[in-house]
Write a protein that holds these residues in place. Structure first.
Motif, PDB file in Angstrom:
ATOM      1  N   GLN A 179       0.818  -1.220   0.000  1.00 15.67           N
ATOM      2  CA  GLN A 179       0.000   0.000   0.000  1.00 15.67           C
ATOM      3  C   GLN A 179       0.842   1.256   0.000  1.00 15.67           C
TER       4      GLN A 179
ATOM      5  N   ILE B 141     -10.041   6.456   1.307  1.00 14.67           N
ATOM      6  CA  ILE B 141      -9.905   5.014   1.080  1.00 14.67           C
ATOM      7  C   ILE B 141     -11.103   4.534   0.246  1.00 14.67           C
TER       8      ILE B 141
ATOM      9  N   SER C 236      -7.160  -0.737   2.940  1.00 15.53           N
ATOM     10  CA  SER C 236      -6.551   0.574   3.213  1.00 15.53           C
ATOM     11  C   SER C 236      -6.928   1.122   4.594  1.00 15.53           C
TER      12      SER C 236
ATOM     13  N   THR D  33      -4.652  -0.151   7.195  1.00 15.85           N
ATOM     14  CA  THR D  33      -3.327   0.470   7.086  1.00 15.85           C
ATOM     15  C   THR D  33      -3.339   1.834   7.780  1.00 15.85           C
TER      16      THR D  33
ATOM     17  N   VAL E 196      -5.096   6.418   0.065  1.00 18.45           N
ATOM     18  CA  VAL E 196      -4.291   5.221   0.350  1.00 18.45           C
ATOM     19  C   VAL E 196      -4.885   4.036  -0.382  1.00 18.45           C
ATOM     20  N   ALA E 197      -4.038   3.319  -1.123  1.00 17.26           N
ATOM     21  CA  ALA E 197      -4.496   2.118  -1.838  1.00 17.26           C
ATOM     22  C   ALA E 197      -3.271   1.321  -2.274  1.00 17.26           C
ATOM     23  N   ASP E 198      -3.500   0.198  -2.928  1.00 13.91           N
ATOM     24  CA  ASP E 198      -2.381  -0.611  -3.423  1.00 13.91           C
ATOM     25  C   ASP E 198      -1.591   0.197  -4.456  1.00 13.91           C
TER      26      ASP E 198
END
Ligand code: GLU
Length: 259
Positions: free
Chosen positions: A127, A150, A156, A159, A191-193
């Motif tokens: 992430q 998110i 996310s 995280t 926030v993400a991959d």
């Protein structure tokens, strides 16, 4: 004597109806073989894993993987039907039996393993944080007390909770909606991959990723957590292992620039 005959007939009825029920609920692999196609839950808005190309057809790494699995199970990569899913509805779609399996950038987590079974991982993401180009932020701690975006149902949120517990989390249903919200400055970051975020930064230079990665995201195929799916899981793992050892998985990652 008559009583014995009636009892015997009743026993036969009970036994045959029990067998009949068993026939109705086939195991997943048998159903797929009889149907002669697999039904797979995929993303349609997550480039380069599952998205619509300029002709409106589904394309991407997860889509190619589904086609390889169809080929391995049924002899043709065309024997697959795709159903679009989102991070927040995919487990429900799987457990409702709308799909046979999910191939949807889905990470293996302990929590998800309580409700679904996973194949061996077929990709590892991590992430990352995406910001607007003029952001001064350098690490996740710079967002303490701020707003971060998110996608609901994704990893996310965890995280964020682990790294910046006092952040204000703003959720959206899909990645494109979340990206548009960041651009519209509804929050300070998203926030993400990393691979999913790269799908945006490659075509839009006004957003960028911070360097650090904050989690490991092993993507795997998800199945229903039932005995009926065990044979299917076994076969899919066998196909994935072969793709790994033959270099096919690597080649697909090169094709989609996620190597
Ligand atoms: N891999 C992450 C997850 O499974 C994010 C991608 C997604 O939402 O599908 O939650």
């Amino acid at each position: 004597m008559l009583k014995k005959i009636v009892l015997f007939l009743l026993l036969i009825m009970v036994v045959t109806s029990a067998c009949g029920k068993k026939d109705v609920k086939k195991d997943d692999l048998t159903s797929i073989l009889q149907r002669d196609k697999i039904i797979v839950g995929v993303k349609d808005d997550t480039k380069p894993f599952g998205f619509r190309d300029k002709d409106g057809n589904l394309a991407g790494y997860d889509i190619d993987l589904a086609r390889e699995i169809a080929k391995g199970l049924l002899g043709s990569e065309n024997k697959v039907e795709f159903v679009s899913v989102t991070p927040s509805n995919r487990i429900m779609r799987l457990n409702n039996e709308d799909v046979d399996m999910l191939i949807s950038t889905m990470s293996v987590t302990n929590q998800r393993q309580q409700v679904v079974d996973f194949s061996i991982p077929y990709y590892i993401a991590g992430q990352a944080i995406m910001v607007n180009g003029d952001s001064k932020a350098a690490t996740i701690r710079d967002f303490s007390g701020k707003r971060m975006i998110i996608v609901f149902g994704s990893t996310s949120e965890k995280t964020l909770r682990m790294n910046v517990p006092d952040v204000k989390v703003i959720g959206y249903k899909t990645y494109p909606e979340a990206y548009r919200a960041l651009k519209a400055r509804k929050a300070d970051a998203m926030v993400a991959d990393d691979t999913i975020l790269l799908g945006f930064t490659l075509s839009d230079k006004s957003v960028r990723l911070l360097n650090k990665r904050y989690s490991k995201e092993p993507y795997a195929v998800a199945f229903r957590k039932t005995n009926a799916s065990k044979d299917l899981q076994y076969k899919v793992n066998y196909i994935l292992e072969n793709m790994q050892s033959s270099g096919k998985l690597n080649r697909l990652q090169e094709k989609w620039h996620i190597k």
